[in-house]
Design an enzyme around this catalytic site. Structure first.
Site, PDB file in Angstrom:
ATOM      1  N   SER A  76       0.819  -1.206  -0.139  1.00 48.60           N
ATOM      2  CA  SER A  76       0.138  -0.014  -0.043  1.00 48.60           C
ATOM      3  C   SER A  76       0.846   1.217   0.025  1.00 48.60           C
ATOM      4  CB  SER A  76      -0.780  -0.069   1.356  1.00 48.60           C
ATOM      5  OG  SER A  76      -0.102  -0.173   2.343  1.00 48.60           O
ATOM      6  N   ASP A  91       5.464  -7.180   2.452  1.00 49.08           N
ATOM      7  CA  ASP A  91       4.539  -7.501   1.338  1.00 49.08           C
ATOM      8  C   ASP A  91       5.591  -7.785   0.182  1.00 49.08           C
ATOM      9  OD1 ASP A  91       1.808  -7.824   0.918  1.00 49.08           O
ATOM     10  OD2 ASP A  91       1.442  -5.929   1.100  1.00 49.08           O
ATOM     11  N   GLU A 126      -9.396  -9.665   4.023  1.00 49.91           N
ATOM     12  CA  GLU A 126      -9.717  -8.214   3.759  1.00 49.91           C
ATOM     13  C   GLU A 126     -10.998  -8.312   2.987  1.00 49.91           C
ATOM     14  OE1 GLU A 126      -6.439  -5.978   1.845  1.00 49.91           O
ATOM     15  OE2 GLU A 126      -7.919  -4.393   1.414  1.00 49.91           O
TER      16      GLU A 126
END
Ligand code: KIV
Length: 267
Positions: free
Chosen positions: A48, A86, A185
């Site tokens: 992100s 990530d 999510e």
């Protein structure tokens, strides 16, 4: 304050049913230090960062070099929290060999404790390859932002019975493959509760209700510093955006007027 023993993947796993897990994204040294001092158990260097700090429209353009750079900064700032990196889009999907090579770089070069990868049952071989070689893996199912082009947007997943069944099977297969925890999510809270009940590892929810074993938020969302997207699941614990802007304006005005620097700031 958490105990002074560093958080390991084994400790996170053992939290299931015992202690809820708080996870936040961190992309830089200063924020990582604050997150660590606050007793947050997991510092996720999320891709992100592509959107929140690099200004990309999606997470898709994020590169291995960018993720390694930010992961190393976070690892330098953390003493207790588990650092999870990530894996960026197309750094692990091509083959198990590619995944192993790139995941290894996060542990070897950047000081991460574990990696996160997105996807369901089709990632089982990858998870096995990583775990067999000593690389702990956090899974991520439901809304997987790296698949935004295929999903047609950032939408709640698993709403229909068939899709919910698929997600349960994904979660069980991944847990059996050796994940230490699984991010859920944007799935309905009942589905997240069912998955949490069925698997022996902790679930970490984001937009997945309160029944998960832990929660994760994007730090820039929590602090009110990123407003390009504002998902319903975000709770803003501070509004730093306007505070920062006010400080920048006050500084500009004082520079323009000559008020700053004052005598006490000069040698
Ligand atoms: O990239 C990220 O920040 C994430 C979390 C939102 C789970 O994947």
């Amino acid at each position: 304050m958490s105990s002074m023993k560093p958080w390991t993947t084994t400790r996170i796993r053992a939290c299931k049913g015992e202690q809820r897990i708080a996870c936040l994204t961190a992309y830089d040294y200063a924020t990582a230090r604050l997150i660590d001092a606050a007793g947050i158990q997991v510092a996720l260097v999320g891709d992100s960062l592509g959107m929140t700090v690099l200004g990309y429209e999606t997470t898709l353009p994020v590169t291995m070099e960018e993720m390694l750079h930010h992961t190393a900064a976070v690892a330098r700032g953390v003493e207790q929290a588990l650092v999870v990196a990530d894996m960026p889009f197309m750094s692990y999907q091509v083959s198990c060999e590619q995944a192993l090579t790139n995941a290894g770089r996060f542990l070897k070069e950047a000081g991460a404790d574990a990696v996160k990868i997105e996807g369901g049952r089709r990632r089982v071989d990858t998870v096995c390859a990583l775990v067999d070689n000593g690389i702990p893996v956090l899974g991520h199912v439901g809304l997987t932002p790296q698949s935004v082009r295929q999903l047609g947007g950032y939408k709640v997943q698993g709403k229909q019975p068939e899709a919910a069944r698929e997600l349960i099977e994904d979660a069980c297969a991944l847990a059996d493959a050796g994940l230490f925890a699984l991010v859920l999510e944007c799935v309905p809270k009942e589905l997240a509760a069912e998955i949490t009940k069925r698997i022996a590892i902790p679930t970490i929810g984001i937009g997945a209700g309160a029944a998960c074993d832990g929660q994760v938020l994007v730090t820039h969302d929590l602090l009110g510093m990123y407003s390009d997207l504002s998902p319903k699941f975000v709770k803003r614990y501070a509004e730093l955006g306007p505070i920062m802007q006010e400080a920048f304006m006050a500084y500009r005005e004082e520079v323009e007027s000559g008020e700053f620097p004052a005598p006490e700031h000069s040698f």
